[in-house]
Design a protein around this motif. Structure first.
Motif, mmCIF file in Angstrom:
data_model
loop_
_atom_site.group_PDB
_atom_site.id
_atom_site.type_symbol
_atom_site.label_atom_id
_atom_site.label_comp_id
_atom_site.label_asym_id
_atom_site.label_seq_id
_atom_site.Cartn_x
_atom_site.Cartn_y
_atom_site.Cartn_z
ATOM 1 N N ASN A 1 40.285 82.874 43.016
ATOM 2 C CA ASN A 1 40.787 81.938 44.032
ATOM 3 C C ASN A 1 42.010 81.178 43.535
ATOM 4 N N LYS A 2 42.026 80.856 42.250
ATOM 5 C CA LYS A 2 43.137 80.088 41.689
ATOM 6 C C LYS A 2 44.338 80.973 41.346
ATOM 7 N N TYR A 3 44.062 82.208 40.884
ATOM 8 C CA TYR A 3 45.137 83.125 40.477
ATOM 9 C C TYR A 3 44.928 84.473 41.176
ATOM 10 N N PRO A 4 45.177 84.543 42.473
ATOM 11 C CA PRO A 4 44.840 85.745 43.258
ATOM 12 C C PRO A 4 45.625 86.993 42.881
ATOM 13 N N ASN A 5 46.745 86.847 42.184
ATOM 14 C CA ASN A 5 47.549 88.016 41.826
ATOM 15 C C ASN A 5 47.125 88.652 40.502
ATOM 16 N N ILE A 6 46.190 88.037 39.798
ATOM 17 C CA ILE A 6 45.680 88.625 38.560
ATOM 18 C C ILE A 6 44.587 89.625 38.907
ATOM 19 N N LYS A 7 44.745 90.850 38.423
ATOM 20 C CA LYS A 7 43.751 91.890 38.691
ATOM 21 C C LYS A 7 42.647 91.846 37.631
ATOM 22 N N PHE A 8 41.428 92.155 38.051
ATOM 23 C CA PHE A 8 40.303 92.241 37.124
ATOM 24 C C PHE A 8 40.023 93.698 36.774
ATOM 25 N N LYS A 9 39.736 93.934 35.505
ATOM 26 C CA LYS A 9 39.162 95.205 35.075
ATOM 27 C C LYS A 9 37.884 94.860 34.325
ATOM 28 N N ILE A 10 36.742 95.186 34.933
ATOM 29 C CA ILE A 10 35.447 94.877 34.337
ATOM 30 C C ILE A 10 34.848 96.159 33.782
#
Length: 296
Positions: free
Chosen positions: A117-126
């Motif tokens: 929500n705070k950094y919507p342009n950061i992608k997650f790789k889990i």
């Protein structure tokens, strides 16, 4: 000493403006300094790059060819610098996390949501795996951080403990009355037990503790999922060793019941690890700070 990149920047500016004086003004240099830079580049390349006339300068054929390459190269450098700023400002980038399914579900999800929500342009790789597996891929450089079950003993890793967790045993309705009073660990291991697989850090912690008391495990079931432990206990297949904090929904709904022990198993932690030798990315740093800000 003027570097080669600086010479090409001067060359590009002269070619763009078709004038030494205009290039000098744009670069905050003197005109003789610009002329010297172009002469130095021409000497190093052994090629004339500009035609000089009283009205200004124009690129030679060789100069025109070089100009296209320099123009593209400088644009790529500028784009790279802009990307670095984006990463620093967290308007772009990727956060790679190694973590198990259970910790993701019961601990990490609220932090992933808040960070997104705070950094919507950061992608997650889990990347999912046991503690041992996530630490292995962390050390291989495949993830930035690992969120896992402690204790973790590795001098190459920075370790930050976040929340305390408690290992306990639960049973279904069938065993509820049998286990109505506190029992010893010696009595417990005579019952049908349900544990995680041996390669689990949670299993190893409890097993090592029992061995320190001279008690050896021989579970009836060894499972790969914490949720399955609860489900097996619920249908009375045995007594399951679970993490209490991750079992509250089952306990509160009385789907399973906590076994009262005469001696509690010592508290351990959920924590985060990253390599000491590798600086955290801006996204990873912010994520760690977010979790630490809510540290209990």
């Amino acid at each position: 000493m003027v570097g080669k990149l600086d010479l090409y920047k001067v060359f590009w500016m002269v070619g763009r403006n078709k004038s030494f004086s205009k290039a000098a003004k744009s670069l905050y240099m003197t005109q003789p300094a610009v002329s010297q830079a172009i002469m130095q580049l021409e000497r190093e390349l052994d090629t004339r790059l500009f035609h000089r006339t009283p009205k200004g300068v124009s690129l030679t054929n060789e100069g025109s060819l070089l100009f296209e390459y320099v123009h593209s190269s400088l644009n790529l450098i500028n784009a790279g610098e802009e990307k670095i700023l984006e990463f620093k400002n967290l308007t772009a980038g990727e956060l790679k996390i190694g973590v198990g399914d259970t910790i993701t579900k019961y601990f990490l999800l609220p932090y992933l949501e808040a960070f997104h929500n705070k950094y919507p342009n950061i992608k997650f790789k889990i990347v999912n795996g046991t503690t041992l597996e996530t630490l292995s891929i962390l050390k291989a450089g495949e993830v930035d951080i690992a969120v896992c079950n402690f204790p973790v003993e590795d001098s190459a890793l920075e370790r930050i403990a976040f929340i305390d967790i408690h290992d306990t045993f639960v049973c279904g309705e069938k065993y509820k009355d049998i286990l109505s009073g506190p029992i010893s660990l010696d009595e417990l291991v005579d019952l049908p037990l349900i544990f995680l697989e041996p390669n689990s850090n949670s299993r190893k912690y409890v097993e090592d503790y029992l061995l320190s008391k001279g008690i050896k495990l021989s579970p009836e079931f060894e499972l790969g999922s914490h949720d399955l432990l609860l489900e097996f206990a619920k249908i009375n297949l045995g007594i399951a060793c679970v993490t209490k904090e991750f079992s509250m929904e089952y306990l509160e709904k009385e789907l399973v019941y906590e076994v009262q022990l005469k001696e509690d198993i010592p508290t351990r932690n959920i924590g985060l690890c990253f390599l000491k030798s590798v600086p955290l990315s801006p996204a990873s740093t912010k994520f760690v700070e977010m979790i630490e800000g809510n540290k209990e």
